[in-house]
Design a protein around this motif. Structure first.
Motif, short mmCIF file in Angstrom:
data_model
loop_
_atom_site.label_atom_id
_atom_site.label_comp_id
_atom_site.label_asym_id
_atom_site.label_seq_id
_atom_site.Cartn_x
_atom_site.Cartn_y
_atom_site.Cartn_z
N GLY A 1 0.79 -1.22 0.00
CA GLY A 1 0.00 0.00 0.00
C GLY A 1 0.82 1.27 0.00
N ILE A 2 2.09 1.17 -0.47
CA ILE A 2 2.97 2.34 -0.52
C ILE A 2 3.03 2.85 -1.95
N PRO A 3 2.57 4.09 -2.18
CA PRO A 3 2.61 4.62 -3.54
C PRO A 3 4.04 4.83 -4.01
N CYS A 4 4.35 4.30 -5.18
CA CYS A 4 5.71 4.37 -5.69
C CYS A 4 5.71 4.17 -7.20
N LYS A 5 6.58 4.88 -7.88
CA LYS A 5 6.77 4.70 -9.31
C LYS A 5 8.06 3.91 -9.53
N VAL A 6 8.10 3.13 -10.60
CA VAL A 6 9.31 2.37 -10.92
C VAL A 6 10.51 3.30 -11.00
N GLU A 7 10.29 4.50 -11.56
CA GLU A 7 11.38 5.45 -11.76
C GLU A 7 11.95 5.98 -10.45
N GLU A 8 11.22 5.80 -9.34
CA GLU A 8 11.70 6.29 -8.04
C GLU A 8 12.60 5.27 -7.33
N VAL A 9 12.71 4.08 -7.87
CA VAL A 9 13.51 3.03 -7.26
C VAL A 9 14.89 3.00 -7.91
N PHE A 10 15.94 2.98 -7.09
CA PHE A 10 17.30 2.91 -7.59
C PHE A 10 18.02 1.82 -6.82
N GLY A 11 18.14 0.64 -7.43
CA GLY A 11 18.76 -0.49 -6.76
C GLY A 11 20.19 -0.72 -7.23
N SER A 12 20.89 -1.57 -6.52
CA SER A 12 22.29 -1.82 -6.86
C SER A 12 22.43 -2.55 -8.20
N SER A 13 21.44 -3.36 -8.57
CA SER A 13 21.48 -4.02 -9.87
C SER A 13 21.35 -2.99 -10.99
N TYR A 14 20.45 -2.04 -10.80
CA TYR A 14 20.27 -0.97 -11.79
C TYR A 14 21.51 -0.09 -11.86
N SER A 15 22.09 0.20 -10.69
CA SER A 15 23.30 1.00 -10.64
C SER A 15 24.42 0.33 -11.42
N ALA A 16 24.55 -0.99 -11.24
CA ALA A 16 25.59 -1.74 -11.96
C ALA A 16 25.31 -1.73 -13.46
N ALA B 1 32.46 -1.91 -6.10
CA ALA B 1 31.08 -2.07 -5.64
C ALA B 1 30.25 -0.88 -6.10
N LEU B 2 29.04 -1.16 -6.59
CA LEU B 2 28.20 -0.12 -7.17
C LEU B 2 26.91 0.11 -6.38
N GLY B 3 26.90 -0.40 -5.14
CA GLY B 3 25.79 -0.12 -4.23
C GLY B 3 26.26 0.76 -3.09
N LYS B 4 25.38 1.09 -2.16
CA LYS B 4 25.76 1.88 -0.99
C LYS B 4 26.88 1.18 -0.23
N PRO B 5 27.91 1.88 0.26
CA PRO B 5 28.07 3.34 0.30
C PRO B 5 28.86 3.92 -0.88
N SER B 6 29.00 3.19 -1.98
CA SER B 6 29.77 3.67 -3.12
C SER B 6 29.25 5.02 -3.63
N GLN B 7 30.15 5.96 -3.77
CA GLN B 7 29.76 7.28 -4.27
C GLN B 7 29.52 7.27 -5.78
N ALA B 8 29.93 6.18 -6.43
CA ALA B 8 29.56 6.02 -7.84
C ALA B 8 28.04 5.91 -7.94
N MET B 9 27.44 5.25 -6.96
CA MET B 9 25.99 5.13 -6.93
C MET B 9 25.35 6.48 -6.63
N MET B 10 25.93 7.22 -5.68
CA MET B 10 25.39 8.55 -5.34
C MET B 10 25.43 9.48 -6.55
N ASP B 11 26.53 9.46 -7.27
CA ASP B 11 26.66 10.32 -8.45
C ASP B 11 25.62 9.95 -9.51
N ILE C 1 23.68 0.52 -15.17
CA ILE C 1 23.96 1.87 -15.68
C ILE C 1 25.47 2.07 -15.84
N TYR C 2 26.23 1.62 -14.85
CA TYR C 2 27.69 1.78 -14.91
C TYR C 2 28.27 1.03 -16.11
N ILE C 3 27.81 -0.19 -16.30
CA ILE C 3 28.35 -1.02 -17.39
C ILE C 3 27.96 -0.44 -18.75
#
Length: 256
Positions: free
Chosen positions: A31-46, A177-187, A48-50
């Motif tokens: 019951g939590i309103p959320c859009k797919v575009e608002e989710v940023f996971g480590s798989s997506y981060s990886a 590593a491309l998940g938290k706390p990696s600043q590559a993910m923050m950027d 994007i990096y690749i």
């Protein structure tokens, strides 16, 4: 409550087993309103990096991954070719013939240029041997995240970093590593959402990922929630390495 106050929300997770679409379904069920575009996971981060940073070129433009379908979905969304992962042919014991095939290269895909590790519920000696062989052939070593533990059912289980530890030990080098706390993910998150870091608060339950992520990213604040991995005794002591700006016992306390 946060949306009613005009706040922008980004859901950042290190769990590589689920894709953004998977998390959207989970939020819907809660019951939590959320859009797919608002989710940023480590798989997506990886992914994007690749796709956008490494920009792999032939003949080495394929990824060998050790992980679940979440990684595969995100790699596919970025047009990144991959092998390994959930391939049922790899979910078996190592056979004597596998040693020879890996040694002479006949078991290896010549197009692999990256080894990407994530949380793998079916990790085995065969997958580790293939990953190690690709690294020895010059593949780049990446990880969705290196969390030591995974919280589940009110206790802790081995996390992605623990599952990939044998490969790290064998290779003798840590992955990027491309998940938290990696600043590559923050950027990457900042590049997508264009937010003001000074007016952003990182909310999370783990000091060495969530809170460290916010501190190193120079966000305006960090809020530790005590319903997860870290406890207040860890930061309410002299000399604590990671200290949040504030903490609450549970997320619902924000409504108080």
């Amino acid at each position: 409550m946060l949306r009613s106050k005009g706040k922008q929300l980004v859901f950042v997770t290190n769990n590589s087993t689920k894709s953004r679409a998977d998390y959207k379904k989970k939020f819907d069920s809660m019951g939590i309103p959320c859009k797919v575009e608002e989710v940023f996971g480590s798989s997506y981060s990886a992914a994007i990096y690749i796709s956008r940073i490494l920009k792999l070129q032939p003949p080495k433009n394929k990824v060998f991954t050790s992980g679940e379908s979440g990684i595969e979905q995100e790699l596919a969304s970025e047009g990144v070719r991959f092998c390994g992962g959930t391939d049922p042919a790899l979910r078996r014991d190592m056979e004597p013939s596998d040693y020879a095939a890996i040694a002479d290269g006949s078991a290896l895909d010549p197009e692999v240029g990256v080894v990407l590790t994530g949380l793998d519920f079916h990790v085995n000696y065969l997958k580790l041997s293939l990953g190690f062989a690709y690294l020895r052939q010059g593949a780049q070593f990446l990880a969705t995240n290196v969390d030591s533990t995974l919280p589940n059912s009110h206790t802790l289980f081995p996390g992605a970093g623990s599952v990939s530890a044998p490969l790290v030990k064998a290779w003798g080098k840590e992955p990027l590593a491309l998940g938290k706390p990696s600043q590559a993910m923050m950027d990457a998150i900042e590049g997508k959402f264009q937010f003001d870091r000074s007016r952003t608060c990182m909310v999370g339950d783990r000091l060495n990922t969530d809170i460290q992520f916010g501190i190193e990213g120079k966000l305006g604040g960090t809020l530790a929630v005590l319903t997860g991995v870290s406890k207040k005794e860890e930061f309410l002591i002299d000399g604590a390495e990671v200290v949040p700006s504030a903490y609450v016992d549970k997320l619902g306390d924000l409504r108080g």
